[in-house]
Each structure stands twice: as C-alpha cells, then as structure tokens.
Design an enzyme around this catalytic site. Structure first.
Site, mmCIF file in Angstrom:
data_model
loop_
_atom_site.group_PDB
_atom_site.id
_atom_site.type_symbol
_atom_site.label_atom_id
_atom_site.label_comp_id
_atom_site.label_asym_id
_atom_site.label_seq_id
_atom_site.Cartn_x
_atom_site.Cartn_y
_atom_site.Cartn_z
ATOM 1 N N ARG A 142 0.627 -1.199 -0.139
ATOM 2 C CA ARG A 142 0.125 -0.081 0.063
ATOM 3 C C ARG A 142 0.858 1.156 0.035
ATOM 4 O O ARG A 142 0.452 2.216 -0.553
ATOM 5 C CB ARG A 142 -0.889 -0.033 1.466
ATOM 6 C CG ARG A 142 -2.132 -0.893 0.858
ATOM 7 C CD ARG A 142 -3.009 -0.888 2.070
ATOM 8 N NE ARG A 142 -4.400 -1.812 1.772
ATOM 9 C CZ ARG A 142 -5.242 -2.032 2.579
ATOM 10 N NH1 ARG A 142 -5.378 -1.521 3.760
ATOM 11 N NH2 ARG A 142 -6.149 -2.660 2.201
ATOM 12 N N ALA B 296 -6.298 -6.238 8.826
ATOM 13 C CA ALA B 296 -6.689 -5.697 10.020
ATOM 14 C C ALA B 296 -7.895 -6.326 10.635
ATOM 15 O O ALA B 296 -7.763 -6.407 11.883
ATOM 16 C CB ALA B 296 -6.902 -4.088 9.509
#
Length: 721
Positions: free
Chosen positions: A551, A702
């Site tokens: 990312r 996450a």
C-alpha cells in the site's frame, strides 16, 4: 464549539445604499446545519447590520467550517443574507443564511408566519451514505405525525440508527434542530434535508421547525456506581469479539462501554477483507512461477534476527513439503502468512505477536462463521495483501462481521453503555486495574469496577490530528481519513498515563484507493474488494504501478501522477447492481461518482484522457493475463481479462487509513509497561495496539487481527490467576 466573529465598523463596512428599518439590538436564531444546530447572533443599528457571529456550531472542520468563517464577512459586506453559498458547504451555508434571515426578520419587526401546513403525505429526497434517501412525511393538523423511509439502504448501526433517532425526535419535538448522530453524519444530514423538503412542499417554512430538543440525559450529583465481571472499552470488531468470547467462556456480567452513540467502530466501515491461509478455499487457485519466485526470494534472504531466521526456516520446511507433494494449487500456511506480514512491515513488527496472529486467524474465521458471518467461498487478493488469501463476506461493508457479533452479544445479555466516554482506569493499591471512570455528554461521572479487569479496544488515532502529526509529521491536518470520528487514540492516552509502553507510533498507513475528497472507502464499481481483475491508470490512461504492490508503494506512485488521483478500470464481469458497500452502482454512475461506457474509447472521452492510450493499456494488460507476466511493473496477480462491456472507471485517491502503532502487548494481549512487564488486569486488542503490522499493514490483515486478538484478550482476562 467555535466562535467566529466579524464585526465591521459602520463607516468601513457599508457598501449598500439600500435603506433598512431595524430595531437596534442583538438577535439570535438557530437553524439545523450539517452536524447539528448552527446558532447565529446578529447585531443591528436602525439601518445597518453591525455584526454577524456564529456562536455555536458543530460543522465539519475544513468543510462546513469554511462557511462559518467566510459567510459572516460576505453577509456584512452585502448587508444581506442573500449571498453565494460556500462551495462544498451548501448545507452549512444554508443554515447560516437562514439563521441571519430570521434574525433580520426579528429586527424588522416581522414575526414568523404561523404554521399553516396542508394535511397529507409529502415527499423529500436527498443522497445519503449508500444511495438516495426518500422520505414520506405525514402532516396532520399542522403537525408531523409520521416519517417513513421506503427502500432505504443506509448501513445498520450507523445510518439506520440516525434515521430512527432523528425521526423520533422530529415527531416528538416538531423540530429539525436536532444533533446529527455522531458517526452517521451523511445519513443524518440527508434525512433532515429530505424532511425539510417535505415540509416546504406542505406549505411550511422550515424556520418554524427550529426549536431545540431538550437534553435527554439528566445531570446528577456525585458519581454513578456500577460493577461488571469484565469491562471492554470500545464496541468495534475487537470489543465485540472479546465480549462474545467472554460470554462463550461463561462470564456472566460483561459490560461494553462505547463513547460513540453507535456500535461497529472502523470494522463496520471496512470492506470486510479478511486474510487467512485457508487450504480448503484456496485449492482452486493455481500456483504460478512468479509466485514461486516470491517464496524462494523470501526464504533465501539474509535474516535480521534469530526469530526471523527461525520463521524463514519454518516456511522453507513447509514449502519443500509442498513441492514434494506435487501440488499445483496455491501454496499457503500460517508461517508464510506471518513471514509476509513481517517482511511487508519492513521487518520492524514483533514476530511473536505476528505468529500468534497468523496461527489463530483461520480459527477466528471459522468461529465467525459459526456465529453467522456470511463468508464467501472465493478467495482473492485485496489491495496491498501480497497473496491470494483475502476472504470477503457477502454483506455490505463490515456488516457481515459486526452484525453477527452484536446479535450474539445481545442474545447472550452483554450489557452496552453507549455515549459514555472512558477517561481513565482504576488501579488498586496492588497496582491492578480493577475498573474505569467515565463521563457522559452532560458531564455525569461514572465509576465502574470489574472482577476480571479491563480490555481496551478503543481503536487507533487517525482522527486525532495532533497525535498523528506528532507521530508522523508528514500527515498534514488537511488530509482526510477513512476512519470513523471516534478513532482519537483514547486507549493509548489512558494506558500511557499509567506507564504502558508503545511501539511504532510513527507508522501510519495511507490507503491508496479511497474516494477523492471525502476519503471514504465506498463509491466503487466492483463488487469484490480484491484487485484481481482491475487495473489502475492515471489521467493519461496509462498504468503506473503494479496493482498488487504494498500500500505504501501504491500511495507513493499515485502521488506522482497528475492531480494525485487514479482510476480503477474494470469491466462488467465483476460488477453487481449493488457494490460491496450496498450502494446502487447505476445511481453512482448517474451522480458522477463512477464512469460507465460501452466502449473504452467512450470511457476515455468521459475521463478526458486519450482514447488510444486507454485502449492500448487495456490490450496490453489482457496479454499479460494470458502470459501471467507483467514485464513493465512486475505484477503477479492475474485472473480475468478486461473485455466484457460495459466498462467502468472509478476515481480513487489516497486517504489516511490505519495507525500501525499503539500499545505494546504480549502474545496473550496483556498491556506491557516500559520494562516489558504486564500491567495486571489490563488487556488490549485491535488498532489500539502496535507491533503486529510493522511499518506497513498488509491489506486484509486488519479485521483478521482485530477479531483474533479480541478473542485472545478475552480468553486471557478470564483465565488470569
């Protein structure tokens, strides 16, 4: 609350020659704004506006706040409320202008016209969070008697809570001047706007529907006492998984305290990407040479520590056994997941924590399924996930995770206290955490003790601009975030006051593919969260990055492109009527958030980019899919070609997404002090903690981390001696 004052002298300010007849004095009025009532004070002489002040407001910083600053000055200059609205802050602008008009009406001796509404059902419409919000307002004998929202698809726990709460108050108090439901601002504003339209269609003036709602919580003297067996602070994914786990283990009195008026936290807003090595679901995925090369590279490099060396050796052993088996399906295992998590986080994460996460995450996924989570069978690779182990749920946003957990918690009699902010933990004379202190929105004080201690599940600090800038100065205050407004680092602040250690506070992740301007995750054409069948192009119609990159690499690449935006390009094979956030894709096309065309040339024309460039880029990608090779950027993720019309383009831009740093915890989720020793009775799970994701979180890690460590924290708290 903020105060914006613009008082200009009569001699300098008056540009208008028009004559006004005011009764000198100071007048106030409140009108519903974007986030709640906007109270304005206007001072007049016999013929002039002397000052305009916004006394009270809760408008969004950087959006509605612009109108709060600019409009009073413009109204003073024009000597009239008939001025241009501030771009991007139309709701706040309208509230300020209407409030000033009401004040000037009072100064002119004009009384508000008596309410004279037609009887009947009147309609209004405004765009909410997930689509058009249509309201039907029933008027009878000059009163609102019913409000319906047929076909609304606003998110459970967020938008639907706003609709129920605001609708009830509007009917009971006959006013639009109610606070928005925090965390559901978009739905709250759209709902009130649509009701206002209906009132005006009934012949009413919304200025007559602005009386304040009385405070519902009564102020009491002293502290309110309570007790629980286990206290969990935060009602997001980590908190709810901890609560349900504790109940599964037989804990009788579980109390979840949440400062927001809604449950769900960031987990409710996520794309429900969940990473886990899952041999059963991954058996349909092929193993390519490029994927093999990635493994060989990872297990052949020089280790940075003994822990790293051992993890590499464990992966190597599993991989050699895989090769010996002759399997052609995708290789994966908890050790490989852990090694990619560690390497993807630049080798600064804590390997014992990472191993604990990777070893337990598939069990968490199965546990979630047992609770009713609708896990889809197809496994993909989410943005920045690095491997095809990303699961998704067949439900909008994070509802597939939050709904079953909340419903199970309620079924098992978990107690919830919403709108209650925990200020501190209570520590006894032996140094053990035995409870919390808290306050509600009117200032009542609470003292709640617990037998099994406290689990902090308060989330990260993406919305605490001071904390995030102190930790990561390159994140400027104007940067938007994907996070819910309650992500302000409360748990970190509380625990560090009592000696808790932190790790990685300077590691803040920016998500590459959010909605430009708002930073929200939704607003895309594709149904799946993965990038298997998507390319990203710049304004010139050219790819500029491997879409399966980390990312942080993706974000850095986007920032180098014109206007720092890009476009998801995909065909109709991965588009459903409703996307993964329950938004109607055709509606998104109509309002200009998504572009759609039957040909790539027409799509390029809509985007203002060279048609031949976009066509060539897609053709080049399609050849790469056939060859399973990207010679330009090294992409390893290939599934289907982009060939089936219509074609879609979704504007995307970076947005602050995840704070990797937080409280230092042990593998059993105990909060550690600066000497590495556990703080008795204090546990933590989710984004409030650090050490798992290192400097860069893999996409899809996450929710898996949050739910897994929520369970671990509850088990540890209950089993502690």
């Amino acid at each position: 609350m903020k105060l914006t004052t613009l008082a200009l002298s009569i001699s300098a300010a008056i540009c208008s020659t028009a004559a006004f007849a005011y009764t000198p004095g100071t007048y106030t009025a409140s009108i519903a704004g974007q986030n709640g009532p906007v109270t304005v004070e206007v001072q007049t002489s016999a013929d002039k506006i002397l000052s305009v002040k916004v006394l009270k407001q809760q408008e969004t910083e950087g959006i509605g706040s612009k109108a709060v600053v600019q409009l009073p000055k413009e109204i003073m200059t024009a000597q009239s409320a008939d001025v241009q609205a501030v771009a991007g802050a139309s709701v706040t602008s309208a509230a300020i202008k209407k409030a000033v008009q009401e004040c000037l009406g009072k100064a002119s001796g004009k009384k508000a016209a008596p309410v004279s509404l037609k009887n009947g059902v009147f309609e209004g419409q405004a765009y909410g969070n997930n689509g058009w919000l249509n309201v039907e307002v029933t008027i009878k004998d000059n009163k609102i008697t019913d409000i319906k929202t047929p076909g609304q698809r606003e998110t459970r726990f967020l938008g639907d809570t706003a609709i129920k709460t605001i609708g009830k108050d509007v009917i009971e108090y006959q006013t639009l001047n109610v606070d928005n439901v925090a965390g559901a601002t978009v739905t709250s504003t759209a709902f009130k706007t649509a009701i206002g339209q209906a009132i005006e269609k009934a012949g009413g003036n919304i200025a007559n529907f602005q009386k304040p709602v009385p405070e519902k919580i009564k102020k009491v003297a002293g502290s309110i006492k309570d007790h629980a067996d286990l206290i969990i602070v935060g009602a997001g994914g980590a908190g709810l998984s901890a609560a349900v786990t504790a109940k599964d283990l037989g804990v009788k009195n579980v109390l979840v305290i949440e400062k927001m008026p809604v449950v769900g936290g960031n987990t409710l807003r996520c794309a429900s990407a969940f990473n886990a090595a899952d041999p059963e679901r991954q058996k349909t995925l092929p193993m390519t040479d490029t994927l093999k090369e990635a493994i060989v590279k990872a297990i052949s490099e020089k280790p940075v520590s003994e822990e790293h060396k051992q993890l590499m050796a464990d992966v190597k052993a599993k991989y050699e056994a895989y090769l010996k088996s002759g399997s052609k399906t995708l290789f994966d295992c908890p050790e490989w997941h852990a090694l990619q998590t560690y390497n993807g986080g630049d080798k600064v994460g804590k390997i014992p924590l990472i191993r604990e996460y990777a070893n337990n995450v598939l069990d968490t996924l199965h546990w979630m399924q047992s609770k009713g989570a609708p896990v889809m069978d197809r496994v993909s690779q989410g943005a920045g996930a690095l491997w095809q182990r990303t699961h998704q749920l067949d439900a909008p946003a994070g509802l597939g995770l939050i709904s079953p957990l909340y419903d199970n918690a309620v079924k098992q009699n978990v107690r919830f206290k919403l709108g209650l902010r925990v200020n501190d933990v209570i520590i006894n004379d032996k140094g053990r955490v035995i409870g919390v202190t808290a306050t509600d929105k009117v200032g009542n004080k609470y003292e709640i003790t617990s037998k099994d201690g406290v689990i902090l599940a308060t989330g990260g600090y993406s919305q605490n601009k001071e904390m995030r800038q102190k930790s990561a100065p390159h994140l400027t205050p104007d940067m938007v975030s994907t996070n819910q407004p309650g992500a302000t680092g409360d748990g970190i602040i509380i625990a560090t006051k009592h000696g808790a250690d932190t790790t990685g506070m300077n590691y803040v992740q920016v998500y590459p593919l959010a909605t430009p301007g708002t930073g929200a995750l939704q607003g895309r054409a594709r149904k799946m969260s993965g990038l298997d069948d998507v390319i990203d192009v710049n304004k010139n119609g050219e790819r500029f990055v491997k879409e399966d990159a980390r990312r942080d690499e993706f974000v850095a690449a986007i920032k180098k492109q014109p206007d720092a935006i890009c476009y998801d390009i995909n065909d109709s094979s991965i588009v459903k009527p409703l996307n993964s956030f329950n938004e109607d894709v055709e509606t998104l096309v109509k309002i200009g958030r998504i572009y759609k065309a039957d040909t790539l040339a027409d799509l390029a024309k809509q985007l203002g980019m060279p048609a031949d460039k976009l066509e060539a880029t897609v053709a080049e990608f399609n050849k790469m899919v056939e060859a399973k090779n990207d010679p330009k950027f090294g992409r390893k993720l290939f599934d289907r070609q982009i060939i089936k019309p219509p074609f879609y383009a979704t504007p995307r831009a970076p947005s602050i997404h995840h704070t990797m740093g937080g409280l230092m915890i042990s593998p059993n989720a105990q909060v550690l002090d600066k000497n590495g020793k556990p703080i008795p009775g204090l546990f933590a799970a989710g984004e409030v903690t650090g050490g798992i994701h290192g400097s860069n979180r893999l996409g899809g890690n996450a929710t898996a981390d949050v739910l897994t460590f929520g369970r671990i924290a509850a088990k540890s708290a209950v089993s502690q001696k």
